[in-house]
Design a protein around this motif. Structure first.
Motif, PDB file in Angstrom:
ATOM      1  N   ASP A   1      25.389  27.058  65.492  1.00  0.00           N
ATOM      2  CA  ASP A   1      25.636  25.491  65.063  1.00  0.00           C
ATOM      3  C   ASP A   1      24.080  25.566  64.196  1.00  0.00           C
ATOM      4  O   ASP A   1      23.484  25.404  65.069  1.00  0.00           O
ATOM      5  CB  ASP A   1      26.502  25.543  66.188  1.00  0.00           C
ATOM      6  CG  ASP A   1      27.136  23.616  65.825  1.00  0.00           C
ATOM      7  OD1 ASP A   1      26.420  23.668  64.422  1.00  0.00           O
ATOM      8  OD2 ASP A   1      27.542  22.873  66.896  1.00  0.00           O
TER       9      ASP A   1
ATOM     10  N   LYS B   1      22.849  21.418  64.730  1.00  0.00           N
ATOM     11  CA  LYS B   1      23.353  19.848  65.448  1.00  0.00           C
ATOM     12  C   LYS B   1      22.796  19.065  65.130  1.00  0.00           C
ATOM     13  O   LYS B   1      23.074  17.535  64.721  1.00  0.00           O
ATOM     14  CB  LYS B   1      22.934  20.205  67.036  1.00  0.00           C
ATOM     15  CG  LYS B   1      24.317  21.627  67.596  1.00  0.00           C
ATOM     16  CD  LYS B   1      23.911  20.665  69.238  1.00  0.00           C
ATOM     17  CE  LYS B   1      25.505  22.025  69.704  1.00  0.00           C
ATOM     18  NZ  LYS B   1      25.508  22.916  70.264  1.00  0.00           N
TER      19      LYS B   1
ATOM     20  N   GLY C   1      27.851  16.537  65.601  1.00  0.00           N
ATOM     21  CA  GLY C   1      28.842  17.138  65.802  1.00  0.00           C
ATOM     22  C   GLY C   1      28.277  18.445  65.268  1.00  0.00           C
ATOM     23  O   GLY C   1      29.240  19.422  65.809  1.00  0.00           O
TER      24      GLY C   1
ATOM     25  N   TYR D   1      34.438  28.304  75.048  1.00  0.00           N
ATOM     26  CA  TYR D   1      33.261  28.085  74.133  1.00  0.00           C
ATOM     27  C   TYR D   1      31.406  27.642  75.049  1.00  0.00           C
ATOM     28  O   TYR D   1      32.070  27.501  75.997  1.00  0.00           O
ATOM     29  CB  TYR D   1      33.393  26.848  73.662  1.00  0.00           C
ATOM     30  CG  TYR D   1      32.978  26.508  72.881  1.00  0.00           C
ATOM     31  CD1 TYR D   1      30.593  26.580  73.102  1.00  0.00           C
ATOM     32  CD2 TYR D   1      32.262  25.801  71.608  1.00  0.00           C
ATOM     33  CE1 TYR D   1      29.782  26.413  72.604  1.00  0.00           C
ATOM     34  CE2 TYR D   1      31.441  25.280  70.608  1.00  0.00           C
ATOM     35  CZ  TYR D   1      30.126  25.687  71.008  1.00  0.00           C
ATOM     36  OH  TYR D   1      29.160  24.780  70.241  1.00  0.00           O
TER      37      TYR D   1
ATOM     38  N   ASN E   1      32.220  24.362  76.779  1.00  0.00           N
ATOM     39  CA  ASN E   1      33.362  24.370  75.939  1.00  0.00           C
ATOM     40  C   ASN E   1      35.126  24.546  76.555  1.00  0.00           C
ATOM     41  O   ASN E   1      34.883  25.579  76.531  1.00  0.00           O
ATOM     42  CB  ASN E   1      33.166  23.364  74.627  1.00  0.00           C
ATOM     43  CG  ASN E   1      31.937  22.521  74.720  1.00  0.00           C
ATOM     44  OD1 ASN E   1      32.142  21.543  75.609  1.00  0.00           O
ATOM     45  ND2 ASN E   1      30.973  22.814  73.949  1.00  0.00           N
TER      46      ASN E   1
ATOM     47  N   ARG F   1      37.308  24.501  74.174  1.00  0.00           N
ATOM     48  CA  ARG F   1      38.386  24.717  73.145  1.00  0.00           C
ATOM     49  C   ARG F   1      37.420  24.788  72.096  1.00  0.00           C
ATOM     50  O   ARG F   1      35.965  25.125  72.538  1.00  0.00           O
ATOM     51  CB  ARG F   1      38.589  23.323  72.917  1.00  0.00           C
ATOM     52  CG  ARG F   1      37.132  22.078  72.712  1.00  0.00           C
ATOM     53  CD  ARG F   1      36.933  21.656  72.557  1.00  0.00           C
ATOM     54  NE  ARG F   1      35.687  20.803  72.210  1.00  0.00           N
ATOM     55  CZ  ARG F   1      34.402  20.825  71.278  1.00  0.00           C
ATOM     56  NH1 ARG F   1      33.895  21.509  70.820  1.00  0.00           N
ATOM     57  NH2 ARG F   1      32.934  20.376  71.623  1.00  0.00           N
TER      58      ARG F   1
ATOM     59  N   GLY G   1      35.394  25.109  68.741  1.00  0.00           N
ATOM     60  CA  GLY G   1      33.531  24.768  68.255  1.00  0.00           C
ATOM     61  C   GLY G   1      34.455  24.212  67.218  1.00  0.00           C
ATOM     62  O   GLY G   1      34.361  24.724  65.953  1.00  0.00           O
ATOM     63  N   ASP G   2      33.884  22.740  66.566  1.00  0.00           N
ATOM     64  CA  ASP G   2      33.435  23.108  64.936  1.00  0.00           C
ATOM     65  C   ASP G   2      32.125  22.158  64.368  1.00  0.00           C
ATOM     66  O   ASP G   2      31.401  21.647  65.285  1.00  0.00           O
ATOM     67  CB  ASP G   2      33.871  21.771  64.972  1.00  0.00           C
ATOM     68  CG  ASP G   2      34.756  20.714  64.515  1.00  0.00           C
ATOM     69  OD1 ASP G   2      33.954  21.662  62.498  1.00  0.00           O
ATOM     70  OD2 ASP G   2      35.280  19.916  64.114  1.00  0.00           O
ATOM     71  N   PRO G   3      31.563  22.647  63.766  1.00  0.00           N
ATOM     72  CA  PRO G   3      32.427  23.145  62.843  1.00  0.00           C
ATOM     73  C   PRO G   3      32.737  24.581  62.366  1.00  0.00           C
ATOM     74  O   PRO G   3      32.269  25.533  61.597  1.00  0.00           O
ATOM     75  CB  PRO G   3      31.328  23.378  61.369  1.00  0.00           C
ATOM     76  CG  PRO G   3      29.920  23.054  62.072  1.00  0.00           C
ATOM     77  CD  PRO G   3      30.154  22.570  63.370  1.00  0.00           C
ATOM     78  N   GLU G   4      32.105  25.719  64.259  1.00  0.00           N
ATOM     79  CA  GLU G   4      32.028  26.945  63.732  1.00  0.00           C
ATOM     80  C   GLU G   4      33.578  27.820  63.879  1.00  0.00           C
ATOM     81  O   GLU G   4      33.256  29.018  63.331  1.00  0.00           O
ATOM     82  CB  GLU G   4      31.504  27.950  65.591  1.00  0.00           C
ATOM     83  CG  GLU G   4      30.176  27.007  66.043  1.00  0.00           C
ATOM     84  CD  GLU G   4      30.278  26.442  66.709  1.00  0.00           C
ATOM     85  OE1 GLU G   4      30.674  25.268  66.244  1.00  0.00           O
ATOM     86  OE2 GLU G   4      29.684  26.119  67.752  1.00  0.00           O
TER      87      GLU G   4
HETATM   88  N1  GLY Z   1      30.086  22.809  67.511  1.00  0.00           N
HETATM   89  C1  GLY Z   1      29.681  22.137  68.629  1.00  0.00           C
HETATM   90  C2  GLY Z   1      31.107  22.061  69.801  1.00  0.00           C
HETATM   91  O1  GLY Z   1      31.988  22.096  68.299  1.00  0.00           O
HETATM   92  O2  GLY Z   1      30.727  21.195  70.450  1.00  0.00           O
END
Ligand code: GLY
Ligand code: AMP
Length: 438
Positions: A206, A208, A220, A263, A279, A281, A283-286
């Motif tokens: 990612d 950041k 994000g 995560y 995390n 849940r 990840g965004d944007p992975e």
């Molecule tokens: N890509 C980082 C996150 O979802 O926390």
């Protein structure tokens, strides 16, 4: 199977799309969803953090599986509400979601499980923070113990800035975690967990920082790619053994088994992979590039995990090649994004353009968030995937919008130099389960 996805961003668009490709899935519903999900699924104007409303919706559509996208509903206990109502939910209980909701709790679990991570001190006064800063030295890493929407972590060489951030956290009633700085490239490793076993996904990276060359403030996430041609070949096995299996065992011992997506944010340090964060849940944007490569029936796998039994799942089939996702952001992101601008050049239903912050206003697609789109590209090399993504992005117009130009660039150049013009195997790769180890 009828699937309900909770959330409204690019990650949820990707999750809903991947579920819709599962032959066992009849209908996909999203709450609240976005104009991207509306192209193939049914959106419902329901607040995903309102447990009672989510249970009502799941019942009314006959949902066989609820997949929770963001952390907020998990921390609020929506997965508990669904399970109490007898509805299968892919996402951890509020108790297990503390792995993300409290940095201090995550540190405690890692310490008990013997998981490699940065040495840390959990502080409740500014004097304790000052002492911890002196113990670890610069660069300083200061974390808000509570959920802070991505703004909780400050990494700085400036001792005063470190203390200022700590004071802000303490004044808002949160504890502060001060950590040793971990050097080395960062990797995101996701594992689908059923409480006992894990099905790891290929590693992703990612980006950041907001600006090219990793400059400017944290965001994000401005883009991501997968798989990582430079990552050690045994990385997934090693992290499964040293991080994922002991963490699942520890959560089980505590009576709060972890069911959902773990995560693992890692730093590949000179003394091996160490956990930077957990995390609970996707990840965004992975998730957007990752799921675009998954060939296995995702909804069926998530339902097996939700039911506590991944033992029938052989592994995750992943297409060969590479996927790159580039974020198109609004002017002013991340500090003060300008929204409400017209987006043009989109093809309705394009599976390679995931909606992160869009809204239809009088039939016109407009921006409604800081991150607006995640635009994917695929290729047999990272250079090819990058090219496809950036060409697709060039056809889209958002006044004032911007994106990073260097997503996956260094890895693509290294790959080209190394002459690695293919992934390690021409066949779809399989990432095995860690069933044998746990
Ligand atoms: N890509 C980082 C996150 O979802 O926390
Ligand atoms: P977190 O929310 O804990 O992932 O932290 C956000 C970002 O801060 C991470 O992705 C890293 O880039 C950075 N970070 C967090 N912890 C550390 C650490 N111990 N050493 C170096 N960088 C860190």
């Amino acid at each position: 199977m009828t699937v309900l996805v909770l959330g409204s961003g690019g990650r949820e668009h990707a999750l809903a799309l991947a579920c819709s490709r599962d032959p066992a899935v009849g209908q996909v519903h999203v709450a609240p969803g976005n104009p991207g999900t509306a192209a193939f699924a049914t959106n419902h104007p329901v607040d995903p953090t309102d447990g009672a409303a989510v249970v009502d919706l799941a019942r009314s559509i006959g949902a066989d599986l609820v997949v929770v996208g963001p952390e907020a509903p998990l921390v609020a206990g929506v997965a508990d509400d669904l399970r109490a109502a007898g509805i299968d939910c892919f996402g951890p209980s509020a108790a297990a979601a503390r792995l993300e909701g409290s940095k201090a709790f995550a540190k405690e679990v890692m310490a008990s499980a013997g998981v490699p991570t940065a040495d840390s001190r959990t502080c409740t006064t500014l004097d304790e923070v000052a002492a911890a800063l002196d113990t670890f030295g610069a660069p300083h890493v200061i974390k808000d113990d509570g959920l802070a929407a991505g703004k909780g972590v400050v990494v700085t060489a400036d001792r005063q800035a470190a203390l200022d951030h700590a004071r802000d956290c303490l004044e808002s009633g949160h504890r502060v975690v001060v950590e040793e700085f971990l050097d080395g490239p960062e990797v995101s490793l996701f594992a689908i967990c059923d409480g006992h076993h894990a099905l790891p996904m290929p590693p992703a990276q990612d980006f950041k920082r907001v600006g090219d060359g990793d400059t400017g403030p944290n965001t994000g996430g401005m883009g991501a790619y997968t798989p990582l041609p430079w990552a050690p070949e045994n990385l997934v096995d090693e992290v499964s053994r040293t991080v994922i299996a002991p963490t699942l065992a520890q959560m089980q011992d505590r009576g709060t088994p972890f069911v959902g997506l773990l995560y693992v944010g890692l730093a590949l340090t000179s003394s091996g992979p160490k956990v930077v964060e957990f995390n609970v849940r996707f990840g965004d944007p992975e998730t957007e590039p990752l799921l675009s490569l998954v060939d296995s029936p995702l909804a069926s796998i998530l339902r097996a995990a939700a039911r506590g039994d991944l033992s029938g799942v052989e592994g995750l089939r992943v297409r060969s090649g590479f996927a790159v996702g580039v974020v198109l952001a609004s002017e002013g992101y991340p500090a003060c994004p300008v929204t409400g601008r017209a987006l043009t050049g989109l093809e309705p239903g394009d599976p390679d353009v995931l909606h992160a912050g869009t809204r239809l206003v009088d039939g016109r697609m407009t921006s409604s968030g800081g991150r607006v789109l995640v635009v994917l590209g695929h290729g047999e090399t990272l250079a090819g995937a990058r090219q496809e993504s950036y060409e697709r992005l060039a056809r889209i117009d958002l006044p004032g919008g911007f994106h990073r130009h260097d997503i996956a660039l260094r890895a693509a150049e290294e790959q080209a130099r190394a002459g690695l013009h293919d992934t390690s195997s021409p066949d779809p790769t399989c990432v095995g389960t860690d069933k044998e180890n746990s």
